[in-house]
Design a protein around this motif. Structure first.
Motif, mmCIF file in Angstrom:
data_model
loop_
_atom_site.group_PDB
_atom_site.id
_atom_site.type_symbol
_atom_site.label_atom_id
_atom_site.label_comp_id
_atom_site.label_asym_id
_atom_site.label_seq_id
_atom_site.Cartn_x
_atom_site.Cartn_y
_atom_site.Cartn_z
ATOM 1 N N ASP A 114 0.903 -1.106 0.078
ATOM 2 C CA ASP A 114 -0.040 0.006 0.081
ATOM 3 C C ASP A 114 0.963 1.148 -0.095
ATOM 4 O OD1 ASP A 114 -2.100 -1.508 0.086
ATOM 5 O OD2 ASP A 114 -2.491 -1.421 2.122
ATOM 6 N N LEU A 115 1.819 1.295 0.701
ATOM 7 C CA LEU A 115 2.674 2.412 0.986
ATOM 8 C C LEU A 115 3.514 2.607 -0.575
ATOM 9 C CD1 LEU A 115 4.350 2.064 4.542
ATOM 10 C CD2 LEU A 115 2.452 3.744 3.784
ATOM 11 N N ALA A 116 3.763 1.538 -1.111
ATOM 12 C CA ALA A 116 4.648 1.627 -2.449
ATOM 13 C C ALA A 116 3.669 2.113 -3.302
ATOM 14 C CB ALA A 116 4.938 0.189 -2.685
ATOM 15 N N ILE A 117 2.325 2.004 -3.307
ATOM 16 C CA ILE A 117 1.534 2.565 -4.176
ATOM 17 C C ILE A 117 1.245 4.069 -4.006
ATOM 18 C CG2 ILE A 117 -0.866 2.526 -5.096
ATOM 19 C CD1 ILE A 117 -0.705 -0.745 -4.630
ATOM 20 N N LEU A 118 0.930 4.181 -2.951
ATOM 21 C CA LEU A 118 0.644 5.556 -2.337
ATOM 22 C C LEU A 118 1.653 6.694 -2.728
ATOM 23 C CD1 LEU A 118 -1.223 4.834 0.787
ATOM 24 C CD2 LEU A 118 -2.397 5.926 -1.187
ATOM 25 N N MET A 119 2.951 6.113 -2.462
ATOM 26 C CA MET A 119 4.172 7.067 -2.575
ATOM 27 C C MET A 119 4.391 7.533 -4.142
ATOM 28 S SD MET A 119 6.745 5.520 0.045
ATOM 29 C CE MET A 119 8.185 6.410 -0.327
ATOM 30 N N ARG A 120 3.910 6.600 -4.993
ATOM 31 C CA ARG A 120 3.789 6.890 -6.437
ATOM 32 C C ARG A 120 2.519 7.846 -6.879
ATOM 33 N NH1 ARG A 120 3.681 1.570 -7.639
ATOM 34 N NH2 ARG A 120 1.929 1.838 -9.025
ATOM 35 N N GLY A 121 1.781 8.455 -5.913
ATOM 36 C CA GLY A 121 0.721 9.649 -6.132
ATOM 37 C C GLY A 121 -0.441 8.847 -6.549
ATOM 38 N N VAL A 122 -0.550 7.384 -6.449
ATOM 39 C CA VAL A 122 -1.778 6.725 -6.760
ATOM 40 C C VAL A 122 -2.989 7.081 -5.622
ATOM 41 C CG1 VAL A 122 -3.215 4.402 -7.224
ATOM 42 C CG2 VAL A 122 -0.589 5.056 -8.069
ATOM 43 N N ARG A 123 -4.178 7.468 -6.288
ATOM 44 C CA ARG A 123 -5.415 7.477 -5.216
ATOM 45 C C ARG A 123 -5.592 6.080 -4.840
ATOM 46 N NH1 ARG A 123 -11.194 10.114 -6.247
ATOM 47 N NH2 ARG A 123 -11.829 10.583 -3.836
ATOM 48 N N MET A 124 -5.900 5.939 -3.306
ATOM 49 C CA MET A 124 -6.441 4.773 -3.117
ATOM 50 C C MET A 124 -7.652 4.943 -1.851
ATOM 51 S SD MET A 124 -4.425 1.760 -0.263
ATOM 52 C CE MET A 124 -3.192 1.619 -1.676
ATOM 53 N N ARG A 125 -8.756 4.175 -2.234
ATOM 54 C CA ARG A 125 -9.759 4.325 -1.498
ATOM 55 C C ARG A 125 -10.269 2.836 -0.928
ATOM 56 N NH1 ARG A 125 -14.375 7.337 -4.983
ATOM 57 N NH2 ARG A 125 -13.313 6.442 -6.593
ATOM 58 N N VAL A 126 -10.212 2.912 0.407
ATOM 59 C CA VAL A 126 -10.554 1.563 1.260
ATOM 60 C C VAL A 126 -11.930 1.549 1.823
ATOM 61 C CG1 VAL A 126 -9.547 -0.271 2.669
ATOM 62 C CG2 VAL A 126 -8.210 1.293 1.297
ATOM 63 N N LEU A 127 -12.652 0.552 1.689
ATOM 64 C CA LEU A 127 -13.923 0.405 2.522
ATOM 65 C C LEU A 127 -13.789 -0.795 3.309
ATOM 66 C CD1 LEU A 127 -16.750 0.730 -0.378
ATOM 67 C CD2 LEU A 127 -16.645 2.005 1.845
ATOM 68 N N LEU A 128 -13.969 -0.623 4.575
ATOM 69 C CA LEU A 128 -14.093 -1.539 5.622
ATOM 70 C C LEU A 128 -15.255 -1.496 6.396
ATOM 71 C CD1 LEU A 128 -10.477 -0.660 7.065
ATOM 72 C CD2 LEU A 128 -10.983 -2.400 5.421
ATOM 73 N N GLN A 129 -15.371 -2.548 7.206
ATOM 74 C CA GLN A 129 -16.621 -2.278 7.992
ATOM 75 C C GLN A 129 -16.469 -1.866 9.105
ATOM 76 O OE1 GLN A 129 -18.105 -6.783 6.583
ATOM 77 N NE2 GLN A 129 -18.447 -6.439 8.633
ATOM 78 N N HIS A 130 -17.698 -1.266 9.873
ATOM 79 C CA HIS A 130 -17.664 -0.440 11.067
ATOM 80 C C HIS A 130 -16.854 -1.075 12.045
ATOM 81 C CE1 HIS A 130 -20.112 2.534 9.467
ATOM 82 N NE2 HIS A 130 -21.182 1.779 9.735
ATOM 83 N N ALA A 131 -16.864 -2.434 12.330
ATOM 84 C CA ALA A 131 -16.158 -3.158 13.439
ATOM 85 C C ALA A 131 -14.613 -2.938 13.385
ATOM 86 C CB ALA A 131 -16.514 -4.777 13.341
ATOM 87 N N THR A 132 -14.118 -2.705 12.437
ATOM 88 C CA THR A 132 -12.565 -2.695 12.123
ATOM 89 C C THR A 132 -12.217 -1.629 13.013
ATOM 90 O OG1 THR A 132 -12.860 -1.298 10.262
ATOM 91 C CG2 THR A 132 -12.422 -3.363 10.033
ATOM 92 N N ARG A 133 -13.172 -0.353 13.454
ATOM 93 C CA ARG A 133 -12.676 0.921 14.201
ATOM 94 C C ARG A 133 -12.225 0.491 15.608
ATOM 95 N NH1 ARG A 133 -15.541 5.836 12.756
ATOM 96 N NH2 ARG A 133 -15.990 5.646 10.420
ATOM 97 N N HIS A 134 -12.436 -0.653 16.179
ATOM 98 C CA HIS A 134 -12.213 -1.125 17.326
ATOM 99 C C HIS A 134 -11.202 -2.300 17.376
ATOM 100 C CE1 HIS A 134 -15.498 1.489 18.532
ATOM 101 N NE2 HIS A 134 -16.351 0.703 17.835
ATOM 102 N N HIS A 135 -10.521 -2.453 16.142
ATOM 103 C CA HIS A 135 -9.576 -3.524 15.896
ATOM 104 C C HIS A 135 -8.178 -2.855 15.976
ATOM 105 C CE1 HIS A 135 -7.137 -6.625 13.505
ATOM 106 N NE2 HIS A 135 -7.593 -7.306 14.287
ATOM 107 N N PRO A 136 -7.364 -2.739 17.065
ATOM 108 C CA PRO A 136 -6.030 -1.864 17.078
ATOM 109 C C PRO A 136 -5.154 -2.364 15.844
ATOM 110 C CG PRO A 136 -6.579 -2.882 19.474
ATOM 111 C CD PRO A 136 -7.683 -3.348 18.354
ATOM 112 N N PRO A 137 -4.797 -3.415 15.567
ATOM 113 C CA PRO A 137 -4.059 -3.527 14.337
ATOM 114 C C PRO A 137 -4.355 -2.867 13.137
ATOM 115 C CG PRO A 137 -4.250 -5.767 15.339
ATOM 116 C CD PRO A 137 -5.293 -4.923 16.069
#
Length: 292
Positions: A114-137
């Motif tokens: 992900d970081l390799a992609i973003l550092m090239r200026g590529v736009r990244m949009r990620v959809l997760l479930q609400h439950a991940t808001r309480h998942h520390p990792p």
């Protein structure tokens, strides 16, 4: 000192040394190393040029083999292709991921790509479930990729994992009945449809909170999602799996919802929820649950 070339013998007496200016000694000391470094850089550039010159042949051969439409591949091949495509994507990456959070191993692997992609200026949009808001990792991963420009939103449920590169190809994991791998889709009409599905979920998503954020709005949305599931009559295990949380957490939230509604059973909870207007497409402003 002699090894550092900071001393040199005089021409008259071999036992007599003269001090050498550090700048002069450094230039003499590093001359051979710099020459070797330039030689290695030239070799690396030549190797890179030679390998990259084969990229067009690889793409052409892959497209010919897959027929430009849909191909079913095993997990190892999919991982290999995703790694290759992460270096080829130019404009944007759309991701949807179900469940309550990735494993530490998956997050570490994902973070590097992900970081390799973003550092090239590529736009990244990620959809997760609400439950991940309480998942520390997952929260730590989100903090790192958002610092590099990734956009992340959450919704109550994500039906299937989905990855789309540049609106041209999509990867969809197969169900267990089909194969232990994924479908790689390059049919334009199908990819356009999958992009529209992602956009639809994205438009209803809640921004992922920072580590200091409270995520209150998404927590309310999760309560509504639980209520909707309860009204269908499914078991707690099904609700937990669909919403990406543990059975224990799910049951704890169900109990809290029923207490807030003053309900003694699921049927009564559904009746009260509808009476309060909680299950409309657009809930009324204010608290989503009485007393919450």
């Amino acid at each position: 000192m002699k090894q550092l070339k900071l001393l040199r013998r005089t021409s008259d007496d071999e036992d007599v040394y003269l001090a050498v200016a550090p700048e002069v000694a450094l230039e003499s000391l590093l001359a051979d190393e710099e020459l070797e470094l330039r030689r290695r850089e030239a070799e690396i550039a030549a190797i890179r040029g030679h390998v990259m010159s084969l990229s067009s042949y690889y793409t052409e051969a892959y497209q010919a083999r897959s027929g430009g439409s849909v191909e079913i591949l095993d997990q190892q091949m999919v991982r290999h292709l995703l790694r290759d495509w992460s270096y080829q994507v130019r404009e944007d990456v759309l991701i949807a991921h179900p469940g309550g959070g990735w494993s530490d191993e998956d997050l570490a692997s994902s973070l590097k790509n992900d970081l390799a992609i973003l550092m090239r200026g590529v736009r990244m949009r990620v959809l997760l479930q609400h439950a991940t808001r309480h998942h520390p990792p997952t929260m730590l991963w989100a903090e790192k990729v958002r610092a590099e420009g990734a956009e992340i939103r959450t919704v109550p449920t994500v039906p299937r994992r989905l990855i789309i590169h540049d609106g041209q190809r999509a990867v969809l994991p197969c169900t267990a009945q089909v194969c232990d791998g994924a479908a790689v889709v390059q049919e334009p009409a199908v990819v356009d449809f999958l992009v529209a599905v992602h956009e639809g979920m994205w438009s209803h998503g809640e921004p992922y909170p920072s580590l200091a954020g409270d995520g209150l709005s998404a927590d309310h949305a999760l309560e509504i999602a639980i209520l909707r599931e309860l009204c269908t009559g499914v078991k707690d295990e099904v609700v937990a799996r669909r919403l990406g949380m543990s059975l224990r957490t799910c049951r704890r939230k169900i109990a809290a919802i029923m207490r807030a509604l003053g309900a003694e059973n699921r049927f009564q909870a559904g009746v009260l929820a509808r009476a309060h207007g909680l299950l409309q497409d657009e809930p009324a402003e204010g608290d989503l649950l009485p007393g919450s």
